[in-house]
Scaffold this active site. Structure first.
Site, PDB file in Angstrom:
ATOM      1  N   CYS A  40       0.843  -1.201   0.000  1.00 62.91           N
ATOM      2  CA  CYS A  40       0.000   0.000   0.000  1.00 62.91           C
ATOM      3  C   CYS A  40       0.878   1.251   0.000  1.00 62.91           C
ATOM      4  O   CYS A  40       0.573   2.237  -0.684  1.00 62.91           O
ATOM      5  CB  CYS A  40      -0.937   0.012   1.206  1.00 62.91           C
ATOM      6  SG  CYS A  40      -2.392  -1.054   1.019  1.00 62.91           S
TER       7      CYS A  40
ATOM      8  N   ASP B 180      10.557  -6.414  -8.808  1.00 61.00           N
ATOM      9  CA  ASP B 180      10.840  -7.003  -7.498  1.00 61.00           C
ATOM     10  C   ASP B 180      12.249  -6.588  -7.056  1.00 61.00           C
ATOM     11  O   ASP B 180      13.185  -6.566  -7.848  1.00 61.00           O
ATOM     12  CB  ASP B 180      10.741  -8.539  -7.589  1.00 61.00           C
ATOM     13  CG  ASP B 180      10.646  -9.191  -6.217  1.00 61.00           C
ATOM     14  OD1 ASP B 180       9.587  -9.754  -5.901  1.00 61.00           O
ATOM     15  OD2 ASP B 180      11.646  -9.127  -5.448  1.00 61.00           O
TER      16      ASP B 180
ATOM     17  N   HIS C  29      -6.438  -2.933  -1.166  1.00 59.60           N
ATOM     18  CA  HIS C  29      -5.779  -3.849  -0.243  1.00 59.60           C
ATOM     19  C   HIS C  29      -6.672  -5.039   0.079  1.00 59.60           C
ATOM     20  O   HIS C  29      -7.815  -4.883   0.497  1.00 59.60           O
ATOM     21  CB  HIS C  29      -5.412  -3.152   1.077  1.00 59.60           C
ATOM     22  CG  HIS C  29      -4.770  -4.098   2.049  1.00 59.60           C
ATOM     23  ND1 HIS C  29      -3.408  -4.276   2.134  1.00 59.60           N
ATOM     24  CD2 HIS C  29      -5.311  -4.972   2.933  1.00 59.60           C
ATOM     25  CE1 HIS C  29      -3.138  -5.203   3.031  1.00 59.60           C
ATOM     26  NE2 HIS C  29      -4.282  -5.646   3.543  1.00 59.60           N
TER      27      HIS C  29
ATOM     28  N   ASN D 210       1.742 -16.547  -4.303  1.00 52.60           N
ATOM     29  CA  ASN D 210       1.918 -17.229  -3.027  1.00 52.60           C
ATOM     30  C   ASN D 210       0.772 -16.838  -2.106  1.00 52.60           C
ATOM     31  O   ASN D 210       0.488 -15.647  -1.931  1.00 52.60           O
ATOM     32  CB  ASN D 210       3.259 -16.834  -2.398  1.00 52.60           C
ATOM     33  CG  ASN D 210       4.426 -17.321  -3.225  1.00 52.60           C
ATOM     34  OD1 ASN D 210       4.402 -18.424  -3.766  1.00 52.60           O
ATOM     35  ND2 ASN D 210       5.468 -16.502  -3.345  1.00 52.60           N
TER      36      ASN D 210
ATOM     37  N   HIS E 278      -0.428  -8.586   1.000  1.00 53.54           N
ATOM     38  CA  HIS E 278      -1.222  -7.728   0.103  1.00 53.54           C
ATOM     39  C   HIS E 278      -1.214  -8.452  -1.233  1.00 53.54           C
ATOM     40  O   HIS E 278      -0.135  -8.731  -1.781  1.00 53.54           O
ATOM     41  CB  HIS E 278      -0.586  -6.339   0.012  1.00 53.54           C
ATOM     42  CG  HIS E 278      -1.286  -5.393  -0.928  1.00 53.54           C
ATOM     43  ND1 HIS E 278      -1.689  -4.122  -0.564  1.00 53.54           N
ATOM     44  CD2 HIS E 278      -1.636  -5.526  -2.235  1.00 53.54           C
ATOM     45  CE1 HIS E 278      -2.259  -3.524  -1.596  1.00 53.54           C
ATOM     46  NE2 HIS E 278      -2.233  -4.362  -2.630  1.00 53.54           N
TER      47      HIS E 278
ATOM     48  N   HIS F 249      -0.759 -10.078  -4.549  1.00 50.52           N
ATOM     49  CA  HIS F 249       0.180  -9.762  -5.629  1.00 50.52           C
ATOM     50  C   HIS F 249       0.521 -11.008  -6.415  1.00 50.52           C
ATOM     51  O   HIS F 249       0.447 -12.127  -5.913  1.00 50.52           O
ATOM     52  CB  HIS F 249       1.449  -9.112  -5.075  1.00 50.52           C
ATOM     53  CG  HIS F 249       2.197  -9.964  -4.098  1.00 50.52           C
ATOM     54  ND1 HIS F 249       1.821 -10.080  -2.780  1.00 50.52           N
ATOM     55  CD2 HIS F 249       3.288 -10.755  -4.242  1.00 50.52           C
ATOM     56  CE1 HIS F 249       2.651 -10.893  -2.153  1.00 50.52           C
ATOM     57  NE2 HIS F 249       3.557 -11.326  -3.017  1.00 50.52           N
TER      58      HIS F 249
HETATM   59  P1  5GP Z   1       5.844 -13.008  -1.564  1.00 53.12           P
HETATM   60  O1  5GP Z   1       6.963 -13.751  -0.873  1.00 53.12           O
HETATM   61  O2  5GP Z   1       4.938 -12.342  -0.552  1.00 53.12           O
HETATM   62  O3  5GP Z   1       5.101 -13.825  -2.569  1.00 53.12           O
HETATM   63  O4  5GP Z   1       6.533 -11.870  -2.413  1.00 53.12           O
HETATM   64  C1  5GP Z   1       6.935 -10.648  -1.881  1.00 53.12           C
HETATM   65  C2  5GP Z   1       7.968 -10.095  -2.822  1.00 53.12           C
HETATM   66  O5  5GP Z   1       8.152  -8.717  -2.506  1.00 53.12           O
HETATM   67  C3  5GP Z   1       9.346 -10.752  -2.715  1.00 53.12           C
HETATM   68  O6  5GP Z   1       9.705 -11.341  -3.956  1.00 53.12           O
HETATM   69  C4  5GP Z   1      10.276  -9.594  -2.320  1.00 53.12           C
HETATM   70  O7  5GP Z   1      11.542  -9.659  -2.973  1.00 53.12           O
HETATM   71  C5  5GP Z   1       9.481  -8.380  -2.745  1.00 53.12           C
HETATM   72  N1  5GP Z   1       9.752  -7.199  -1.957  1.00 53.12           N
HETATM   73  C6  5GP Z   1       9.807  -7.110  -0.593  1.00 53.12           C
HETATM   74  N2  5GP Z   1      10.036  -5.850  -0.208  1.00 53.12           N
HETATM   75  C7  5GP Z   1      10.122  -5.113  -1.365  1.00 53.12           C
HETATM   76  C8  5GP Z   1      10.343  -3.715  -1.609  1.00 53.12           C
HETATM   77  O8  5GP Z   1      10.496  -2.897  -0.697  1.00 53.12           O
HETATM   78  N3  5GP Z   1      10.380  -3.314  -2.899  1.00 53.12           N
HETATM   79  C9  5GP Z   1      10.204  -4.204  -3.943  1.00 53.12           C
HETATM   80  N4  5GP Z   1      10.273  -3.711  -5.192  1.00 53.12           N
HETATM   81  N5  5GP Z   1       9.976  -5.523  -3.743  1.00 53.12           N
HETATM   82  C10 5GP Z   1       9.944  -5.960  -2.466  1.00 53.12           C
HETATM   83 ZN    ZN Z   2      -1.805  -3.260   1.280  1.00 55.75          ZN
END
Ligand code: 5GP
Ligand code: ZN
Length: 114
Positions: free
Chosen positions: A7, A30, A46, A87, A98, A100
């Site tokens: 968010c 990412d 959200h 995921n 959130h 994604h």
């Molecule tokens: P999840 O593990 O929840 O499926 O994916 C979260 C993703 O967010 C991860 O691949 C991680 O590298 C990415 N991520 C976490 N913090 C940040 C950030 O501050 N900026 C960006 N661009 N990606 C982030």
């Molecule tokens: Zn959010």
């Protein structure tokens, strides 16, 4: 939502490298790429994950997948193929609560998905 990383990124309070944006979704690189192309597509509304999406209507949910396809096309990985990953929850190692989708491409990806 207060204290939600994505968010804050959508609101511009935390910087990100934007790839695409429309009224329902925001896409950005990412921070820890796991493929030559690794983009996150987030819903602007959200909601924690696909299993808890009561806040979202069908249009908003579908918009996420449309944006994944647009991003793949825009970044030139649509022709050779790409992967969309979502995921959901702890066993899937979801780290940001959130909704994604990961768009991964730019090389031959692993046959193993788990
Ligand atoms: P999840 O593990 O929840 O499926 O994916 C979260 C993703 O967010 C991860 O691949 C991680 O590298 C990415 N991520 C976490 N913090 C940040 C950030 O501050 N900026 C960006 N661009 N990606 C982030
Ligand atoms: Zn959010």
């Amino acid at each position: 939502m207060k204290d939600c990383l994505f968010c804050k990124i959508i609101a511009g309070e935390i910087p990100s490298k934007k790839v695409y944006e429309d009224e329902d979704t925001y896409a950005f690189y990412d921070i820890n790429p796991q493929a030559p192309v690794h983009v996150l597509v987030v819903s602007k509304k959200h909601t924690p994950d696909v299993a808890h999406n009561g806040e979202m209507n069908d249009h908003e949910l579908a918009a996420c997948l449309r944006t994944c396809a647009k991003v793949a096309d825009q970044l030139g990985v649509a022709k050779d193929g790409f992967r969309i990953v979502n995921n959901c929850g702890d066993n899937a190692c979801q780290s940001v609560k959130h909704l994604h989708f990961h768009v991964l491409g730019g090389e031959k990806l692993s046959e193993r998905m788990a």
